[in-house]
Design an enzyme around this catalytic site. Sequence first.
Site, PDB file in Angstrom:
ATOM      1  CE1 TYR A  31      -4.116  -1.890   0.650  1.00 32.37           C
ATOM      2  CE2 TYR A  31      -2.607  -3.302   1.859  1.00 32.37           C
ATOM      3  CZ  TYR A  31      -3.831  -3.105   1.251  1.00 32.37           C
ATOM      4  OH  TYR A  31      -4.759  -4.101   1.243  1.00 32.37           O
ATOM      5  CB  SER A  32       1.054   4.296  -1.983  1.00 32.80           C
ATOM      6  OG  SER A  32       1.405   3.539  -3.115  1.00 32.80           O
ATOM      7  CB  CYS A 216       0.082   5.939  -8.412  1.00 36.74           C
ATOM      8  SG  CYS A 216       0.151   4.813  -7.003  1.00 36.74           S
ATOM      9  CD  GLU A 256       4.538   2.893  -5.401  1.00 37.26           C
ATOM     10  OE1 GLU A 256       5.749   2.734  -5.144  1.00 37.26           O
ATOM     11  OE2 GLU A 256       3.746   3.485  -4.657  1.00 37.26           O
ATOM     12  CE1 TYR A 258       0.026  -1.621  -4.782  1.00 38.31           C
ATOM     13  CE2 TYR A 258       2.099  -0.693  -5.552  1.00 38.31           C
ATOM     14  CZ  TYR A 258       1.069  -0.745  -4.621  1.00 38.31           C
ATOM     15  OH  TYR A 258       1.138   0.099  -3.541  1.00 38.31           O
TER      16      TYR A 258
HETATM   17  N1  LIG Z   1      -4.046   1.529  -2.256  1.00 34.21           N
HETATM   18  C1  LIG Z   1      -2.856   1.905  -2.642  1.00 34.21           C
HETATM   19  O1  LIG Z   1      -2.089   2.468  -1.857  1.00 34.21           O
HETATM   20  C2  LIG Z   1      -2.370   1.633  -4.042  1.00 34.21           C
HETATM   21  C3  LIG Z   1      -1.153   2.151  -4.453  1.00 34.21           C
HETATM   22  C4  LIG Z   1      -0.676   1.853  -5.734  1.00 34.21           C
HETATM   23  C5  LIG Z   1      -1.433   1.060  -6.561  1.00 34.21           C
HETATM   24  N2  LIG Z   1      -2.624   0.566  -6.108  1.00 34.21           N
HETATM   25  C6  LIG Z   1      -3.379  -0.277  -7.045  1.00 34.21           C
HETATM   26  O2  LIG Z   1      -4.298   0.590  -7.645  1.00 34.21           O
HETATM   27  C7  LIG Z   1      -5.387  -0.182  -8.135  1.00 34.21           C
HETATM   28  C8  LIG Z   1      -6.639   0.612  -7.839  1.00 34.21           C
HETATM   29  O3  LIG Z   1      -7.749  -0.177  -7.828  1.00 34.21           O
HETATM   30  P1  LIG Z   1      -9.200   0.380  -7.573  1.00 34.21           P
HETATM   31  O4  LIG Z   1     -10.042  -0.803  -7.228  1.00 34.21           O
HETATM   32  O5  LIG Z   1      -9.189   1.531  -6.616  1.00 34.21           O
HETATM   33  O6  LIG Z   1      -9.566   0.938  -9.024  1.00 34.21           O
HETATM   34  P2  LIG Z   1     -10.909   0.747  -9.830  1.00 34.21           P
HETATM   35  O7  LIG Z   1     -12.008   1.400  -9.064  1.00 34.21           O
HETATM   36  O8  LIG Z   1     -11.066  -0.663 -10.258  1.00 34.21           O
HETATM   37  O9  LIG Z   1     -10.593   1.594 -11.139  1.00 34.21           O
HETATM   38  C9  LIG Z   1     -10.394   2.972 -11.104  1.00 34.21           C
HETATM   39  C10 LIG Z   1     -10.694   3.517 -12.476  1.00 34.21           C
HETATM   40  O10 LIG Z   1      -9.789   2.995 -13.435  1.00 34.21           O
HETATM   41  C11 LIG Z   1     -10.532   2.567 -14.569  1.00 34.21           C
HETATM   42  N3  LIG Z   1      -9.817   1.558 -15.347  1.00 34.21           N
HETATM   43  C12 LIG Z   1     -10.034   0.216 -15.388  1.00 34.21           C
HETATM   44  N4  LIG Z   1      -9.216  -0.361 -16.295  1.00 34.21           N
HETATM   45  C13 LIG Z   1      -8.477   0.643 -16.830  1.00 34.21           C
HETATM   46  C14 LIG Z   1      -7.466   0.686 -17.842  1.00 34.21           C
HETATM   47  N5  LIG Z   1      -7.050  -0.428 -18.466  1.00 34.21           N
HETATM   48  N6  LIG Z   1      -6.941   1.883 -18.161  1.00 34.21           N
HETATM   49  C15 LIG Z   1      -7.340   3.003 -17.548  1.00 34.21           C
HETATM   50  N7  LIG Z   1      -8.306   3.046 -16.590  1.00 34.21           N
HETATM   51  C16 LIG Z   1      -8.855   1.865 -16.236  1.00 34.21           C
HETATM   52  C17 LIG Z   1     -11.827   2.075 -13.971  1.00 34.21           C
HETATM   53  O11 LIG Z   1     -12.831   2.044 -14.982  1.00 34.21           O
HETATM   54  P3  LIG Z   1     -13.961   0.903 -15.108  1.00 34.21           P
HETATM   55  O12 LIG Z   1     -14.044   0.185 -13.797  1.00 34.21           O
HETATM   56  O13 LIG Z   1     -15.202   1.659 -15.456  1.00 34.21           O
HETATM   57  O14 LIG Z   1     -13.525   0.024 -16.240  1.00 34.21           O
HETATM   58  C18 LIG Z   1     -12.098   3.165 -12.966  1.00 34.21           C
HETATM   59  O15 LIG Z   1     -12.655   4.308 -13.560  1.00 34.21           O
HETATM   60  C19 LIG Z   1      -5.281  -1.547  -7.502  1.00 34.21           C
HETATM   61  O16 LIG Z   1      -4.825  -2.441  -8.479  1.00 34.21           O
HETATM   62  C20 LIG Z   1      -4.223  -1.364  -6.425  1.00 34.21           C
HETATM   63  O17 LIG Z   1      -3.455  -2.533  -6.229  1.00 34.21           O
HETATM   64  C21 LIG Z   1      -3.124   0.872  -4.911  1.00 34.21           C
END
Ligand SMILES: NC(=O)c1ccc[n+]([C@@H]2O[C@H](COP(=O)([O-])OP(=O)(O)OC[C@H]3O[C@@H](n4cnc5c(N)ncnc54)[C@H](OP(=O)(O)O)[C@@H]3O)[C@@H](O)[C@H]2O)c1
Length: 258
Positions: A31-32, A216, A256, A258
């Site tokens: 997690y960031s 990110c 960053e 994942y």
């Molecule tokens: N929590 C942290 O600290 C942290 C830090 C770094 C990375 N992450 C990672 O960040 C991700 C975030 O997940 P989330 O569940 O919050 O996001 P999410 O709600 O699933 O998606 C966020 C947005 O991104 C869109 N999206 C989906 N596929 C895409 C693509 N190929 N290109 C561009 N946009 C796209 C989604 O659109 P639709 O759903 O309408 O298709 C939605 O509008 C996770 O994989 C996590 O591991 C998290």
Amino acid sequence: MKLLLLSSLLCSASAFSPAFGDGKPHSVRLYSIASSRYGDDMTGNTASLCVRRATYWCEELKADDPAKKGICSNYLCDTAPGAEVKMTGPSGKVMLMPEEDPKTDLIMVATGTGIAPYRGFIRRLFMEETPAREAYAGEAWLFLGVANSDALLYDDEWQEAKANPTANGGKLRLDYALSREATNKKGGKMYIQDKVEEYADEVFTKLDTGAHIYFCGLKGMMPGIQDMLKEVCAGKGIDYDEWLGGLKKNKQWHVEVY
Ligand SMILES: NC(=O)c1ccc[n+]([C@@H]2O[C@H](COP(=O)([O-])OP(=O)(O)OC[C@H]3O[C@@H](n4cnc5c(N)ncnc54)[C@H](OP(=O)(O)O)[C@@H]3O)[C@@H](O)[C@H]2O)c1
């Protein structure tokens, strides 16, 4: 929550999920850190995370399937105040802000909870009373992609930061890509790469003049981002690989996902 680490600004925290089933601890989850080096309470002893509870919708059951829910995210979301959480890290030095020149523009591109590190950036630049805020004179431009306006993250904080430019004219700029509420120029979902493309000329000019760009969130966003940037480069007669190589060499390119 007792935190066992915390040092540098905006690195990744890795939370070990709890022992489960066979008694062995699960692997590390990344997690960031979503706060600055001072933490939200400015004591320097706390850190914030942005965690989305991972659940799995089972079409057959027409309900969430508890057997497939995300172990670490559910553990963190259900943890009671005062509990001790085992953590390790920080790991990675990718999401660091440039500190040499306070005029540096930042372009921050996030999908969903990938917003986490930028919350730390923005608190540091616009919300915490420190010399860093006083000195900042650039434009910090946040692109956030979420499904719809109900899914926006920290919008109240961004509005507050936007309304509070720094003494030296540093300001926050904000653009949202609402994938299920808006469409791109081809009639498809408005993804973050489509929103950045709308401002491609400005983004390229900023990068030419030393801005740092950050990505990110979902790993899956990077191919779309890269295709978009390649297309913009082709339209401008720029060699994409050379251009990207230059940004990386100058440490202006930060990813960053994942
Ligand atoms: N929590 C942290 O600290 C942290 C830090 C770094 C990375 N992450 C990672 O960040 C991700 C975030 O997940 P989330 O569940 O919050 O996001 P999410 O709600 O699933 O998606 C966020 C947005 O991104 C869109 N999206 C989906 N596929 C895409 C693509 N190929 N290109 C561009 N946009 C796209 C989604 O659109 P639709 O759903 O309408 O298709 C939605 O509008 C996770 O994989 C996590 O591991 C998290």
